[in-house]
Design a protein around this motif. Structure first.
Motif, PDB file in Angstrom:
ATOM      1  N   GLY A 283      -0.889   9.906  -9.276  1.00 24.91           N
ATOM      2  CA  GLY A 283      -0.474  11.287  -9.082  1.00 24.91           C
ATOM      3  C   GLY A 283       0.826  11.407  -8.306  1.00 24.91           C
ATOM      4  O   GLY A 283       1.611  10.456  -8.210  1.00 24.91           O
ATOM      5  N   SER A 284       1.040  12.572  -7.743  1.00 28.48           N
ATOM      6  CA  SER A 284       2.253  12.857  -6.984  1.00 28.48           C
ATOM      7  C   SER A 284       2.374  11.926  -5.780  1.00 28.48           C
ATOM      8  O   SER A 284       1.397  11.656  -5.079  1.00 28.48           O
ATOM      9  CB  SER A 284       2.216  14.313  -6.515  1.00 28.48           C
ATOM     10  OG  SER A 284       3.279  14.595  -5.648  1.00 28.48           O
ATOM     11  N   GLY A 285       3.589  11.426  -5.549  1.00 28.75           N
ATOM     12  CA  GLY A 285       3.857  10.616  -4.365  1.00 28.75           C
ATOM     13  C   GLY A 285       3.364   9.188  -4.434  1.00 28.75           C
ATOM     14  O   GLY A 285       3.482   8.442  -3.459  1.00 28.75           O
ATOM     15  N   ILE A 286       2.804   8.792  -5.582  1.00 28.52           N
ATOM     16  CA  ILE A 286       2.265   7.434  -5.706  1.00 28.52           C
ATOM     17  C   ILE A 286       3.374   6.476  -6.155  1.00 28.52           C
ATOM     18  O   ILE A 286       4.093   6.737  -7.104  1.00 28.52           O
ATOM     19  CB  ILE A 286       1.110   7.388  -6.722  1.00 28.52           C
ATOM     20  CG1 ILE A 286      -0.033   8.306  -6.264  1.00 28.52           C
ATOM     21  CG2 ILE A 286       0.615   5.969  -6.909  1.00 28.52           C
ATOM     22  CD1 ILE A 286      -0.655   7.916  -4.942  1.00 28.52           C
ATOM     23  N   ASP A 287       3.484   5.357  -5.461  1.00 26.79           N
ATOM     24  CA  ASP A 287       4.477   4.333  -5.784  1.00 26.79           C
ATOM     25  C   ASP A 287       3.865   3.338  -6.762  1.00 26.79           C
ATOM     26  O   ASP A 287       2.982   2.560  -6.387  1.00 26.79           O
ATOM     27  CB  ASP A 287       4.906   3.626  -4.496  1.00 26.79           C
ATOM     28  CG  ASP A 287       5.979   2.570  -4.723  1.00 26.79           C
ATOM     29  OD1 ASP A 287       6.272   2.263  -5.894  1.00 26.79           O
ATOM     30  OD2 ASP A 287       6.512   2.050  -3.730  1.00 26.79           O
ATOM     31  N   PRO A 288       4.307   3.324  -8.018  1.00 30.47           N
ATOM     32  CA  PRO A 288       3.699   2.408  -9.007  1.00 30.47           C
ATOM     33  C   PRO A 288       3.958   0.938  -8.722  1.00 30.47           C
ATOM     34  O   PRO A 288       3.178   0.075  -9.131  1.00 30.47           O
ATOM     35  CB  PRO A 288       4.347   2.830 -10.329  1.00 30.47           C
ATOM     36  CG  PRO A 288       5.625   3.485  -9.940  1.00 30.47           C
ATOM     37  CD  PRO A 288       5.354   4.158  -8.635  1.00 30.47           C
ATOM     38  N   HIS A 289       5.049   0.635  -7.998  1.00 30.02           N
ATOM     39  CA  HIS A 289       5.369  -0.759  -7.681  1.00 30.02           C
ATOM     40  C   HIS A 289       4.268  -1.395  -6.829  1.00 30.02           C
ATOM     41  O   HIS A 289       4.005  -2.586  -6.930  1.00 30.02           O
ATOM     42  CB  HIS A 289       6.683  -0.848  -6.913  1.00 30.02           C
ATOM     43  CG  HIS A 289       7.869  -0.323  -7.656  1.00 30.02           C
ATOM     44  ND1 HIS A 289       8.471  -1.003  -8.680  1.00 30.02           N
ATOM     45  CD2 HIS A 289       8.582   0.829  -7.515  1.00 30.02           C
ATOM     46  CE1 HIS A 289       9.498  -0.298  -9.147  1.00 30.02           C
ATOM     47  NE2 HIS A 289       9.586   0.811  -8.448  1.00 30.02           N
ATOM     48  N   LEU A 290       3.643  -0.580  -5.974  1.00 33.30           N
ATOM     49  CA  LEU A 290       2.660  -1.085  -5.015  1.00 33.30           C
ATOM     50  C   LEU A 290       1.242  -0.658  -5.351  1.00 33.30           C
ATOM     51  O   LEU A 290       0.319  -0.904  -4.568  1.00 33.30           O
ATOM     52  CB  LEU A 290       3.014  -0.589  -3.601  1.00 33.30           C
ATOM     53  CG  LEU A 290       4.422  -0.919  -3.099  1.00 33.30           C
ATOM     54  CD1 LEU A 290       4.652  -0.314  -1.720  1.00 33.30           C
ATOM     55  CD2 LEU A 290       4.645  -2.431  -3.067  1.00 33.30           C
ATOM     56  N   TYR A 291       1.034  -0.055  -6.500  1.00 31.60           N
ATOM     57  CA  TYR A 291      -0.259   0.545  -6.841  1.00 31.60           C
ATOM     58  C   TYR A 291      -1.342  -0.511  -7.041  1.00 31.60           C
ATOM     59  O   TYR A 291      -1.124  -1.537  -7.682  1.00 31.60           O
ATOM     60  CB  TYR A 291      -0.116   1.374  -8.121  1.00 31.60           C
ATOM     61  CG  TYR A 291      -1.374   2.146  -8.465  1.00 31.60           C
ATOM     62  CD1 TYR A 291      -1.712   3.296  -7.765  1.00 31.60           C
ATOM     63  CD2 TYR A 291      -2.211   1.719  -9.491  1.00 31.60           C
ATOM     64  CE1 TYR A 291      -2.859   3.999  -8.077  1.00 31.60           C
ATOM     65  CE2 TYR A 291      -3.355   2.418  -9.810  1.00 31.60           C
ATOM     66  CZ  TYR A 291      -3.676   3.559  -9.095  1.00 31.60           C
ATOM     67  OH  TYR A 291      -4.817   4.255  -9.406  1.00 31.60           O
ATOM     68  N   LYS A 292      -2.525  -0.237  -6.489  1.00 31.14           N
ATOM     69  CA  LYS A 292      -3.689  -1.086  -6.683  1.00 31.14           C
ATOM     70  C   LYS A 292      -4.793  -0.255  -7.316  1.00 31.14           C
ATOM     71  O   LYS A 292      -5.132   0.818  -6.816  1.00 31.14           O
ATOM     72  CB  LYS A 292      -4.157  -1.677  -5.350  1.00 31.14           C
ATOM     73  CG  LYS A 292      -3.163  -2.648  -4.724  1.00 31.14           C
ATOM     74  CD  LYS A 292      -3.689  -3.220  -3.424  1.00 31.14           C
ATOM     75  CE  LYS A 292      -2.684  -4.202  -2.820  1.00 31.14           C
ATOM     76  NZ  LYS A 292      -3.168  -4.754  -1.528  1.00 31.14           N
TER      77      LYS A 292
END
Length: 305
Positions: free
Chosen positions: A57-66
């Motif tokens: 969602g909003s504000g989520i960093d896909p590079h670091l997503y778990k």
């Protein structure tokens, strides 16, 4: 962590295999998307003919997503998964590739672009910049690709997908014209964009900006003291008026850069917050791709004038 995730994934596949085989053809297509930009795009094309679940969602960093356990349930029940590719989603890509062997269609939208249109990198795992949405021309190509892929998965709704896609492409054409008119108000020598991480190279290439990110293409890379000092020197030499934080990246790095510049008796302001790897909040203008792009350009131009 990834091994545990894949183990959970394997068990979930086992328990729902019969359910997926017996799926009612009259049910809506179950679509899972990764980033909020892709969610917005697929929603525009699929409309009320699909059930869509966005992981980020909003504000989520896909590079670091778990991925969470809840994400596992969404993924294994999907009819089709759209993701960016080009290593934007990190180790999730390994999961998607494995799911391709479980009769779940996984589609990387980055594959729709010709390699000669991608921006290369010597410092990122994929050797290509994954921030492909910051060129409207790229997004139009990707839109056509998504229309085609949705039709392949759900051919009975082909006409509706084509009509929705045609309407959305017209909106993107209008967006492109509007952006170019706004950018034309800023003198070329002032088109220097300094941001938290290197997410805006496609934007710079498309609209004539010199783009410099404090961190690299991935936010997983940390900016060191030398990086800050080098960029501070660049800002002073080029007399850059404003620098920008990003909604999905902690602002402390840009604040450190501002402090480094001001320690050398040069004034630089923080021109605002840009949306880079995620859209704004749902049900806001910035929560759409078109609204996000307009907001970003207006923020940049107003701060650098």
């Amino acid at each position: 962590m990834i091994k545990q995730f894949l183990t959970v994934l394997a068990f979930t596949f086992f328990f729902i295999s019969c359910k997926k085989e017996n799926k009612n053809d009259n049910k809506k297509l179950n679509v899972v998307t990764t980033t909020s930009m892709i969610t917005d795009l697929v929603k525009n094309i699929g409309g009320n003919l699909i059930e869509i679940n966005g992981l980020m969602g909003s504000g989520i960093d896909p590079h670091l997503y778990k991925a969470s356990e809840g994400d596992v349930s969404k993924l294994v029940n999907a009819d089709v998964i759209f993701y960016n590719g080009l290593h934007l989603e990190g180790k999730l890509v390994e999961v998607f590739e494995k799911m391709g062997h479980q009769n779940i269609k996984t589609i990387a939208i980055g594959e729709s672009l010709e390699k000669n249109t991608l921006i290369g990198s010597d410092y990122f795992a994929s050797n290509y910049d994954p921030h492909i949405w910051f060129s409207v021309e790229n997004w139009k190509t990707i839109t056509k690709f998504v229309i085609k892929k949705l039709i392949e998965v759900d051919p009975k709704n082909a006409k509706a997908f084509e009509a929705n896609g045609k309407e959305y492409l017209a909106q993107l054409e209008a967006l492109e014209a509007k952006l170019k008119n706004t950018i034309a108000t800023l003198p070329k020598e002032k088109r220097i964009l300094v941001t938290a991480h290197d997410a805006f190279s496609y934007f710079g290439k498309a609209y004539g900006f010199t783009v410099v990110g404090l961190q690299g293409l991935s936010t997983a890379t940390e900016a060191g003291v030398q990086d800050v000092q080098k960029l501070a020197k660049f800002i002073i030499e080029k007399e850059v008026k404003a620098i920008f934080v990003e909604s999905s990246v902690p602002k402390r790095t840009i604040e450190a850069l501002q402090a480094a510049v001001e320690s050398k008796d040069h004034k630089v302001t923080i021109g605002g917050t840009l949306f880079s790897d995620a859209l704004g909040n749902a049900n806001t203008k910035e929560g759409t791709y078109i609204g996000m792009f307009e907001y970003n350009v207006n923020t940049i131009i107003n701060a650098l004038k």
